[in-house]
Design a protein around this motif. Structure first.
Motif, PDB file in Angstrom:
ATOM      1  N   THR A 161       0.560  -0.895   0.154  1.00  0.00           N
ATOM      2  CA  THR A 161       0.294  -0.206  -0.060  1.00  0.00           C
ATOM      3  C   THR A 161       0.713   1.100   0.040  1.00  0.00           C
ATOM      4  O   THR A 161       1.739   1.416   0.852  1.00  0.00           O
ATOM      5  CB  THR A 161      -1.243   0.005   1.602  1.00  0.00           C
ATOM      6  OG1 THR A 161      -1.961  -1.033   0.966  1.00  0.00           O
ATOM      7  CG2 THR A 161      -1.786   1.595   1.275  1.00  0.00           C
ATOM      8  N   ALA A 162       0.012   1.669  -0.807  1.00  0.00           N
ATOM      9  CA  ALA A 162       1.175   3.755  -0.914  1.00  0.00           C
ATOM     10  C   ALA A 162       0.760   4.766   0.120  1.00  0.00           C
ATOM     11  O   ALA A 162       1.456   5.206   0.888  1.00  0.00           O
ATOM     12  CB  ALA A 162       1.227   4.015  -2.117  1.00  0.00           C
ATOM     13  N   LEU A 163      -0.810   4.360   0.509  1.00  0.00           N
ATOM     14  CA  LEU A 163      -1.446   5.595   1.323  1.00  0.00           C
ATOM     15  C   LEU A 163      -2.183   4.817   1.726  1.00  0.00           C
ATOM     16  O   LEU A 163      -2.788   3.959   1.311  1.00  0.00           O
ATOM     17  CB  LEU A 163      -1.775   6.678   0.365  1.00  0.00           C
ATOM     18  CG  LEU A 163      -2.420   7.707   1.255  1.00  0.00           C
ATOM     19  CD1 LEU A 163      -1.945   7.951   1.977  1.00  0.00           C
ATOM     20  CD2 LEU A 163      -3.315   8.717   0.256  1.00  0.00           C
ATOM     21  N   VAL A 164      -2.824   5.001   3.287  1.00  0.00           N
ATOM     22  CA  VAL A 164      -3.443   4.140   4.243  1.00  0.00           C
ATOM     23  C   VAL A 164      -4.194   5.740   4.585  1.00  0.00           C
ATOM     24  O   VAL A 164      -4.061   6.605   5.288  1.00  0.00           O
ATOM     25  CB  VAL A 164      -2.422   3.292   5.267  1.00  0.00           C
ATOM     26  CG1 VAL A 164      -3.857   2.677   6.816  1.00  0.00           C
ATOM     27  CG2 VAL A 164      -2.043   2.128   5.632  1.00  0.00           C
TER      28      VAL A 164
ATOM     29  N   ARG B 234       2.903   6.097   3.325  1.00  0.00           N
ATOM     30  CA  ARG B 234       1.714   7.731   3.496  1.00  0.00           C
ATOM     31  C   ARG B 234       1.395   7.124   4.345  1.00  0.00           C
ATOM     32  O   ARG B 234       0.144   6.125   4.225  1.00  0.00           O
ATOM     33  CB  ARG B 234       1.964   8.739   2.190  1.00  0.00           C
ATOM     34  CG  ARG B 234       3.414   8.910   1.924  1.00  0.00           C
ATOM     35  CD  ARG B 234       2.778  10.231   1.513  1.00  0.00           C
ATOM     36  NE  ARG B 234       4.327  10.065   0.064  1.00  0.00           N
ATOM     37  CZ  ARG B 234       4.154  11.103  -0.800  1.00  0.00           C
ATOM     38  NH1 ARG B 234       2.788  12.445  -1.069  1.00  0.00           N
ATOM     39  NH2 ARG B 234       5.689  11.338  -1.150  1.00  0.00           N
ATOM     40  N   ILE B 235       0.166   8.655   4.992  1.00  0.00           N
ATOM     41  CA  ILE B 235      -1.006   8.006   6.162  1.00  0.00           C
ATOM     42  C   ILE B 235      -2.020   9.083   6.154  1.00  0.00           C
ATOM     43  O   ILE B 235      -0.665  10.451   6.170  1.00  0.00           O
ATOM     44  CB  ILE B 235      -0.789   7.421   7.506  1.00  0.00           C
ATOM     45  CG1 ILE B 235      -0.010   5.869   7.412  1.00  0.00           C
ATOM     46  CG2 ILE B 235      -2.074   7.439   8.118  1.00  0.00           C
ATOM     47  CD1 ILE B 235       0.770   5.978   8.948  1.00  0.00           C
ATOM     48  N   LEU B 236      -3.377   8.928   5.691  1.00  0.00           N
ATOM     49  CA  LEU B 236      -3.986  10.374   5.815  1.00  0.00           C
ATOM     50  C   LEU B 236      -5.161   9.808   6.608  1.00  0.00           C
ATOM     51  O   LEU B 236      -5.377   9.149   6.240  1.00  0.00           O
ATOM     52  CB  LEU B 236      -3.717  10.385   4.293  1.00  0.00           C
ATOM     53  CG  LEU B 236      -5.443  11.818   4.350  1.00  0.00           C
ATOM     54  CD1 LEU B 236      -4.783  13.242   4.894  1.00  0.00           C
ATOM     55  CD2 LEU B 236      -6.013  12.041   2.536  1.00  0.00           C
ATOM     56  N   GLY B 237      -5.449  10.656   7.918  1.00  0.00           N
ATOM     57  CA  GLY B 237      -6.528  10.868   8.349  1.00  0.00           C
ATOM     58  C   GLY B 237      -7.209  11.821   8.569  1.00  0.00           C
ATOM     59  O   GLY B 237      -7.304  12.424   8.511  1.00  0.00           O
ATOM     60  N   ILE B 238      -9.078  11.478   7.617  1.00  0.00           N
ATOM     61  CA  ILE B 238      -9.578  12.501   7.637  1.00  0.00           C
ATOM     62  C   ILE B 238     -10.648  12.485   8.938  1.00  0.00           C
ATOM     63  O   ILE B 238     -11.308  11.374   9.693  1.00  0.00           O
ATOM     64  CB  ILE B 238     -10.534  11.882   6.199  1.00  0.00           C
ATOM     65  CG1 ILE B 238      -9.557  12.192   5.040  1.00  0.00           C
ATOM     66  CG2 ILE B 238     -11.676  13.084   5.961  1.00  0.00           C
ATOM     67  CD1 ILE B 238     -10.060  11.323   4.500  1.00  0.00           C
TER      68      ILE B 238
END
Length: 485
Positions: A293-296, A329-333
């Motif tokens: 996975t590139a982005l979680v 990378r990790i993005l939290g919304i």
């Protein structure tokens, strides 16, 4: 007053889609039309132009009408926070959090604001198309009902019943519904629609005639399955598991989203699902985050601390740390952003039992839940790209900490979100950020996704036009709309 109500033989029979299609068809015929749903239950809410929140399906239906969404279109919204309790939103604003048994006693008080909202719409528009909830066959819920026949009786509107042939037993669905309705409620039903037919509709001619003869109701048509519906925003979390609207291109970049137990406002993912260069994977409970996975993405949640415990129970906290160590990378919304911090404090128990929960520790921020909900449409500038981000905020907590000195975006002079020192972990309170085509393309380019030329909003409107044409072809729309006269 002209109004027409669609009710279903069960949940998920296609009422929301049919109302959206009828709204667009009426608009194309030159009518001023508005959608209405007395009571909805969904954690996928939309922020309205008048500063409240309604169900996502009604926002799509408003778009089908060429209107901005307003709170009168869905005056009662239930947002489940636990297995037994929901937040109660009335005319756009939270009034209480109640358990199911307490809501049953509270519900009769809501008919007045429901009728108030309905009458405001019905005096402002040529036609109001109404969507029921669940099924009127749930006669155990009839007392104090505001969602189906209780509303239809109070507003004196004609009802058309929708049956779903795709799940089987549609003849029994329709005849059985009539059998359990009271005579007064059954008298409001003017006819039926058979939805989601696959194959040659003429093969159902005998079944269609049998339903008409047994019920005395008029048939308004057999509607073939509409595959392009997967391109439209979904309201139920199960819609995340629908087939993708486009094929995945060779070499697509994998983005994983965690399937939280109280996932909320997941329409954030819709533009990514429509990108052929993105392999969007929904990580189900009990499954690890894929190593390639590139982005979680950690999405929004209606119960942030509860879903953080759920996340840990799946072992995803360990996977996230490993992903970060590998340079992923990790993005939290929204709620996902809060989970990335050091801790989440809820001293007043606004989302569950009072207390403080240790966060994932990937961002140097802390969050404290507050009574005042942050709610509104937002125009922001993404800090790294300088590109515009349009979206909305809908959250209780406020976050502070050193990593906010590196904001994800700027909302005027106000910073939004945070980024880690290494730039690999990002968080934002902004929902809907990927709907902005230029920003989405630039953000995905940093992951190695090829530039896309797919305008997201235009694509939704194109599908709505196709849906209206589909209904014009297969349903007796002149007769349907005459019912409301």
């Amino acid at each position: 007053m002209r109004a027409l109500m669609l009710q279903g033989t069960g949940s998920n029979v296609g009422k929301s889609l049919l109302v959206a299609g009828l709204c667009r068809a009426a608009l194309r015929r030159g009518l001023k039309v508005a959608p209405f749903k007395p009571q909805n239950m969904s954690n996928n809410a939309a922020v309205t132009a008048d500063g409240g929140e309604i169900g996502r399906a009604q926002a799509l239906q408003a778009l089908a009408c060429g209107l901005p969404p307003v709170t009168d279109m869905n005056p009662v919204l239930l947002k489940p926070e636990s297995e037994s309790g929901s937040q109660i939103i009335v005319q756009g604003h939270r009034v209480a959090t109640l358990k199911a048994r307490d809501y049953a006693a509270y519900k009769p008080k809501l008919l007045a604001p429901v009728l108030e909202s309905f009458h405001r719409l019905s005096t402002a528009y040529d036609l109001v198309i109404i969507e029921g909830a669940g099924s009127p066959a749930e006669v155990n819920l009839r007392a104090g009902d505001i969602a189906n026949m209780g509303f239809a009786q109070a507003a004196n509107v004609p009802v058309v019943l929708v049956g779903d042939i795709d799940r089987g037993g549609v003849i029994a669905q329709l005849i059985g519904t009539q059998a359990v309705l009271t005579p007064d409620d059954a008298a409001l039903v003017q006819g039926f629609i058979i939805n989601k037919f696959r194959g040659d509709p003429r093969l159902f001619d005998d079944g269609y005639s049998f339903i008409q003869s047994r019920t005395g109701w008029r048939g308004f048509g057999v509607l073939p399955y509409f595959p392009a519906a997967t391109r439209l925003p979904g309201e139920d979390a199960q819609d995340l598991r629908r087939p993708r609207p486009v094929s995945i291109a060779p070499g697509a970049v994998k983005i994983a989203c965690l399937a939280l137990s109280r996932i909320a406002n997941f329409d954030d993912l819709d533009p990514l699902r429509a990108e052929p260069g993105v392999d969007l994977t929904l990580v189900e409970p009990g499954h690890p985050i894929p190593g390639d996975t590139a982005l979680v993405i950690i999405p929004g949640s209606k119960s942030t601390r509860g879903d953080l415990a759920f996340l840990r129970a799946q072992g995803w906290d360990i996977d996230l740390l490993a992903h970060h160590r590998r340079g992923g990378r990790i993005l939290g919304i929204c709620g996902g952003y809060q989970m990335l911090g050091q801790d989440i404090a809820d001293p007043d128990g606004l989302e569950g039992p009072p207390g403080t929960t240790k966060g994932l520790g990937l961002l140097n921020i802390t969050t404290r839940m507050a009574h005042q909900k942050q709610l509104g449409l937002v125009q922001a500038i993404h800090s790294e790209s300088g590109l515009r981000v349009s979206g909305y905020e809908i959250h209780l907590g406020q976050s502070q900490g050193p990593d906010k000195s590196r904001p994800f975006a700027m909302v005027g002079p106000r910073p939004d979100g945070a980024q880690s020192q290494d730039g690999l972990v990002m968080g934002s309170y902004l929902h809907g950020l990927f709907h902005e085509d230029a920003f989405r393309a630039a953000f995905l380019a940093t992951l190695g996704v090829p530039m896309s030329s797919r305008p997201h909003a235009k694509g939704i409107n194109t599908v709505l036009d196709s849906l209206a044409a589909h209904l014009e072809t297969h349903l007796k729309l002149d007769s349907l709309l005459t019912l409301s006269a």
